[in-house]
Design a protein around this motif. Structure first.
Motif, PDB file in Angstrom:
ATOM      1  N   LYS A 189       5.490   4.304  -2.610  1.00 31.28           N
ATOM      2  CA  LYS A 189       6.887   4.257  -3.050  1.00 31.28           C
ATOM      3  C   LYS A 189       7.102   2.772  -3.619  1.00 31.28           C
ATOM      4  CE  LYS A 189       9.143   7.205   0.061  1.00 31.28           C
ATOM      5  NZ  LYS A 189       9.921   7.709   1.397  1.00 31.28           N
ATOM      6  N   TYR A 190       6.159   1.780  -2.891  1.00 33.62           N
ATOM      7  CA  TYR A 190       6.216   0.478  -3.538  1.00 33.62           C
ATOM      8  C   TYR A 190       5.370   0.194  -4.753  1.00 33.62           C
ATOM      9  CZ  TYR A 190       5.437  -4.635  -3.901  1.00 33.62           C
ATOM     10  OH  TYR A 190       5.420  -5.998  -4.224  1.00 33.62           O
TER      11      TYR A 190
ATOM     12  N   THR B 260       0.894  -1.128  -0.135  1.00 31.85           N
ATOM     13  CA  THR B 260       0.105  -0.124   0.051  1.00 31.85           C
ATOM     14  C   THR B 260       0.881   1.239   0.070  1.00 31.85           C
ATOM     15  OG1 THR B 260       0.003  -0.343   2.372  1.00 31.85           O
ATOM     16  CG2 THR B 260      -2.075  -0.944   1.121  1.00 31.85           C
ATOM     17  N   ASP B 261       2.217   1.001   0.220  1.00 32.80           N
ATOM     18  CA  ASP B 261       3.080   2.382   0.050  1.00 32.80           C
ATOM     19  C   ASP B 261       3.023   2.743  -1.378  1.00 32.80           C
ATOM     20  OD1 ASP B 261       5.189   4.189   0.270  1.00 32.80           O
ATOM     21  OD2 ASP B 261       6.299   2.977   1.947  1.00 32.80           O
TER      22      ASP B 261
END
Length: 387
Positions: free
Chosen positions: A232-233, A229-230
């Motif tokens: 950046k991911y 859910t980030d």
């Protein structure tokens, strides 16, 4: 055995018989090979247990009242008053914390040490010792539900933790991260029902999962923690999708899906049980919808061929082959008697040698030709198309 090299683990109740117990068989097998006529009920035995040449703290207790078991040698010792009192105390405490392994003290001490000294931290690329071999251990990320860990989580994670520690002790640079597969229908439904943003409940659940995993003492590099859910991911998963799209491996098509009106989403086959959604028990219907598809079949042959190079159990590789599901056969065209344009219905079969026995062709209800070209006017009212 009575030479101090046989380790007995566990508690059991059985019968004992006169005879000699062989070190090459279990106690249960040994009993079956003794003289049955001399079997008597067991009550309380105390058998000293040795690890190598050092005696383990304490004795193994078995239940017996009388015993006529004989061995070539004996090393059993009478119960001392201190042993009896400690046994009684342990029983009074309902088992309590093991005196041989005070896990509460030991675990908290070393987990604190590991965290402070970053024992399991994998050095950054600029600081890593490149002369050492590398080993990457990746677990399947758990979905952080509100229920916390279940027994299946540590079962798999224990195996990978053993592998990680084994390679570290052999001098490898080991990377062993942990993360959270945090997107999920439960979080969405909870948000709809309570008005709580999914980001809030997900963060709370992740914190609980992290605390539970850390309490188990697994050797993760927590500075490399991931969450799907980030932003950046998932920006990289979006980037990967764009690469697939540019290569023609991603496309849109109308395909039948499991649609749940109550949940407002498409469900996977394993999320549908007897026509109802696994979550909530809502009705699910088959419905054609536009979906993004990936041409994984473009790589089917390569996936199959490369399986032979993997050092995996043969049973696991066979499961992969079945999942890929490549079949070799022939495409056969059947002319339509109702068509004036010599149109043909093409089917695939792995047994073209049986075509001489064909008496009918079965068509899926989702087939686009069903109502327009295959159903006659006389039969039209009796046919309900899939929609």
């Amino acid at each position: 055995r009575t030479d101090g090299r046989f380790i007995l683990l566990g508690m059991f109740t059985t019968s004992t018989c006169s005879g000699t117990v062989s070190s090459s068989m279990s106690i249960k097998n040994a009993s079956s090979r003794m003289n049955r006529s001399s079997c008597v009920p067991m009550s309380r035995w105390r058998i000293p247990v040795r690890f190598g040449s050092s005696r383990f703290q304490g004795n193994l207790q078995l239940n017996s009242t009388t015993s006529r078991a004989t061995t070539t040698e004996t090393t059993s010792q009478p119960e001392t008053s201190s042993d009896a009192s400690s046994s009684s105390a342990a029983a009074a405490n309902g088992g309590g914390q093991s005196q041989a392994y005070p896990f509460g003290f030991v675990e908290s001490k070393w987990q604190k040490y590991w965290a402070q000294n970053k024992t399991f931290r994998t050095p950054d690329i600029t600081k890593v010792d490149t002369s050492k071999p590398k080993h990457y251990v990746l677990d399947m990320f758990p979905y952080p539900s509100g229920a916390g860990l279940h027994v299946g989580h540590p079962e798999g994670y224990t195996a990978t933790d053993i592998t990680s520690r084994f390679y570290r002790m052999r001098g490898y640079n080991v990377m062993h991260p942990m993360g959270w597969d945090a997107f999920g229908l439960p979080a969405e439904q909870y948000a709809i029902q309570t008005g709580t943003p999914p980001a809030v409940t997900t963060a709370k659940n992740v914190e609980r999962f992290r605390d539970q995993l850390q309490s188990l003492g697994f050797s993760y590099d927590w500075e490399r923690e991931l969450a799907t859910t980030d932003a950046k991911y998932f920006k990289w998963t979006q980037w990967i999708f764009l690469q697939l799209l540019e290569k023609g491996l991603a496309y849109r098509a109308e395909v039948p899906v499991n649609w749940c009106p109550a949940l407002g989403t498409v469900l996977a086959n394993e999320e549908v049980i007897d026509g109802l959604s696994e979550r909530g028990g809502h009705p699910v219907v088959k419905k054609p919808m536009m979906q993004w598809m990936l041409r994984i079949t473009e790589y089917a042959d390569r996936l199959l061929e490369d399986l032979d190079e993997l050092d995996w159990p043969e049973g696991v590789k066979e499961m992969q082959r079945n999942w890929i599901g490549r079949s070799e056969g022939a495409s056969v065209s059947f002319p339509l008697s109702s068509s004036d344009d010599d149109e043909r219905l093409t089917v695939f079969t792995t047994r073209p040698d049986t075509l001489f026995g064909v008496t009918f062709v079965c068509v899926a209800p989702e087939h686009p030709w069903l109502m327009d070209k295959l159903v006659t006017e006389a039969e039209r009212e009796a046919v309900v198309p899939c929609s």
